[in-house]
Scaffold this motif. Structure first.
Motif, mmCIF file in Angstrom:
data_model
loop_
_atom_site.group_PDB
_atom_site.id
_atom_site.type_symbol
_atom_site.label_atom_id
_atom_site.label_comp_id
_atom_site.label_asym_id
_atom_site.label_seq_id
_atom_site.Cartn_x
_atom_site.Cartn_y
_atom_site.Cartn_z
ATOM 1 N N GLY A 200 24.327 -0.433 21.559
ATOM 2 C CA GLY A 200 23.257 -1.420 21.487
ATOM 3 C C GLY A 200 21.987 -1.033 22.220
ATOM 4 O O GLY A 200 21.307 -1.893 22.780
ATOM 5 N N LEU A 201 21.623 0.245 22.233
ATOM 6 C CA LEU A 201 20.380 0.647 22.903
ATOM 7 C C LEU A 201 19.164 -0.073 22.305
ATOM 8 O O LEU A 201 18.193 -0.356 23.002
ATOM 9 C CB LEU A 201 20.179 2.164 22.793
ATOM 10 N N ASP A 202 19.251 -0.381 21.003
ATOM 11 C CA ASP A 202 18.132 -1.057 20.346
ATOM 12 C C ASP A 202 17.963 -2.497 20.825
ATOM 13 O O ASP A 202 16.944 -3.136 20.544
ATOM 14 C CB ASP A 202 18.338 -1.053 18.834
ATOM 15 N N GLN A 203 18.965 -3.028 21.571
ATOM 16 C CA GLN A 203 18.865 -4.391 22.069
ATOM 17 C C GLN A 203 18.199 -4.471 23.444
ATOM 18 O O GLN A 203 18.013 -5.559 23.991
ATOM 19 C CB GLN A 203 20.253 -5.035 22.119
ATOM 20 N N ILE A 204 17.856 -3.307 24.010
ATOM 21 C CA ILE A 204 17.084 -3.312 25.257
ATOM 22 C C ILE A 204 15.688 -3.823 24.953
ATOM 23 O O ILE A 204 15.028 -3.349 24.027
ATOM 24 C CB ILE A 204 17.009 -1.890 25.860
ATOM 25 N N GLU A 205 15.233 -4.805 25.706
ATOM 26 C CA GLU A 205 13.941 -5.413 25.424
ATOM 27 C C GLU A 205 12.799 -4.428 25.705
ATOM 28 O O GLU A 205 12.862 -3.626 26.632
ATOM 29 C CB GLU A 205 13.757 -6.681 26.255
ATOM 30 N N GLU A 206 11.760 -4.517 24.904
ATOM 31 C CA GLU A 206 10.601 -3.649 25.075
ATOM 32 C C GLU A 206 9.773 -4.097 26.274
ATOM 33 O O GLU A 206 9.717 -5.282 26.595
ATOM 34 C CB GLU A 206 9.731 -3.692 23.813
ATOM 35 N N ASP A 207 9.125 -3.130 26.945
ATOM 36 C CA ASP A 207 8.256 -3.483 28.062
ATOM 37 C C ASP A 207 6.858 -3.826 27.539
ATOM 38 O O ASP A 207 6.638 -3.939 26.334
ATOM 39 C CB ASP A 207 8.201 -2.347 29.094
ATOM 40 N N ALA A 208 5.906 -3.990 28.451
ATOM 41 C CA ALA A 208 4.551 -4.412 28.063
ATOM 42 C C ALA A 208 3.885 -3.421 27.112
ATOM 43 O O ALA A 208 3.042 -3.791 26.293
ATOM 44 C CB ALA A 208 3.691 -4.600 29.309
ATOM 45 N N SER A 209 4.260 -2.151 27.200
ATOM 46 C CA SER A 209 3.653 -1.133 26.339
ATOM 47 C C SER A 209 4.319 -1.047 24.974
ATOM 48 O O SER A 209 3.896 -0.277 24.115
ATOM 49 C CB SER A 209 3.732 0.238 27.023
ATOM 50 N N VAL B 158 29.372 14.141 28.238
ATOM 51 C CA VAL B 158 28.854 13.756 26.930
ATOM 52 C C VAL B 158 28.594 12.258 26.926
ATOM 53 O O VAL B 158 29.430 11.472 27.376
ATOM 54 C CB VAL B 158 29.864 14.099 25.802
ATOM 55 N N PHE B 159 27.434 11.844 26.453
ATOM 56 C CA PHE B 159 27.109 10.429 26.292
ATOM 57 C C PHE B 159 27.222 10.074 24.809
ATOM 58 O O PHE B 159 26.620 10.750 23.967
ATOM 59 C CB PHE B 159 25.680 10.125 26.772
ATOM 60 N N VAL B 160 27.969 9.028 24.516
ATOM 61 C CA VAL B 160 28.056 8.517 23.144
ATOM 62 C C VAL B 160 27.228 7.241 23.098
ATOM 63 O O VAL B 160 27.547 6.257 23.761
ATOM 64 C CB VAL B 160 29.515 8.233 22.733
ATOM 65 N N LEU B 161 26.128 7.263 22.338
ATOM 66 C CA LEU B 161 25.159 6.176 22.326
ATOM 67 C C LEU B 161 25.114 5.520 20.955
ATOM 68 O O LEU B 161 25.136 6.203 19.936
ATOM 69 C CB LEU B 161 23.762 6.707 22.673
ATOM 70 N N GLY B 162 25.046 4.200 20.941
ATOM 71 C CA GLY B 162 24.965 3.470 19.682
ATOM 72 C C GLY B 162 23.655 2.721 19.577
ATOM 73 O O GLY B 162 23.219 2.076 20.526
ATOM 74 N N THR B 163 23.000 2.821 18.421
ATOM 75 C CA THR B 163 21.745 2.110 18.196
ATOM 76 C C THR B 163 21.506 1.985 16.703
ATOM 77 O O THR B 163 22.043 2.764 15.910
ATOM 78 C CB THR B 163 20.557 2.844 18.843
ATOM 79 N N ARG B 164 20.700 1.012 16.329
ATOM 80 C CA ARG B 164 20.262 0.934 14.948
ATOM 81 C C ARG B 164 19.188 1.990 14.709
ATOM 82 O O ARG B 164 18.513 2.421 15.645
ATOM 83 C CB ARG B 164 19.719 -0.470 14.645
#
Length: 223
Positions: A3-12, A29-35
């Protein structure tokens, strides 16, 4: 890390992924999930990397989801749901949860509602909850509002304290919410998905109502 895409965006307008090293230590190894959206761009700086695009959920796996949720459908009806949900794992699991509710509408009616947009499942779930007006107003709606503003799972005890109901009403309310909420490994409850949060903000709660739940939650935390 999902859910990396669920991290809220900052001011920029960017998501802060600085907690991920640009070069992982040897043997790590990092296994990352995102849209597949703009989250992928900052990940390009972290190498070496290998992208794996998840395929659509298989028809056989959908049968396993139905079995897990205790739902029995004819093969033809399951095929139609599989197509209507666009083979999307998120929506296929959600529709299985909705079908598993005792007071769910007929499968044919659900298909008719979601044929153009699988996200209509959220409105179907809300309509089901609103049939019991007293429970909706006193338990279910406040629960959804508080889970919306909390941005983190809450225990049943916390929800009871926040909305002022006894254990039985809180437990029945969480059961009635069904697939709209999910329980984590520590027994706490959160919204099913970020998409549900967007739907609640757009279709269920006015902006001042969301602010009211924020104030209620802050006051409870201060206490």
């Amino acid at each position: 890390i999902d859910g990396l895409d669920q991290i809220e965006e900052d001011a920029s307008g960017a998501r802060d992924l600085s907690f991920l090293p640009e070069e992982p230590p040897a043997g790590i190894v990092f296994v990352l999930g995102t849209r597949p959206n703009d989250t992928l761009k900052p990940l390009e700086l972290r190498k070496p990397q290998h992208e794996y695009w998840l395929p659509a959920l298989s028809r056989t796996d959908f049968d396993l989801i139905l079995q897990h949720r205790g739902v029995t459908l004819t093969a033809d009806l399951a095929d139609r749901f599989y197509t209507a949900m666009q083979e999307n794992a998120l929506y296929l699991d959600l529709v299985a949860r909705e079908l598993g509710q005792a007071d769910s509408i007929e499968p044919e009616q659900i298909i008719a509602r979601v044929a153009d947009n699988p996200a209509n499942l959220f409105s179907l779930g809300i309509e089901r909850l609103q049939r019991n007006e007293r429970q909706w107003e006193s338990v279910l709606r406040p629960m959804l509002g508080l889970l919306l503003v909390a941005h983190a799972p809450l225990s049943q005890h916390a929800l009871r304290a926040l909305i002022g109901v006894d254990n039985v009403k809180a437990r029945r309310g969480l059961e009635r919410l069904g697939g709209l909420v999910q329980r984590d490994g520590e027994g706490r409850y959160g919204l099913f998905h970020l998409k549900l949060g967007d739907f609640l903000r757009q279709e269920v709660f006015a902006s001042d109502e969301v602010e009211g739940y924020h104030q209620q939650f802050v006051a409870w935390c201060e206490g």
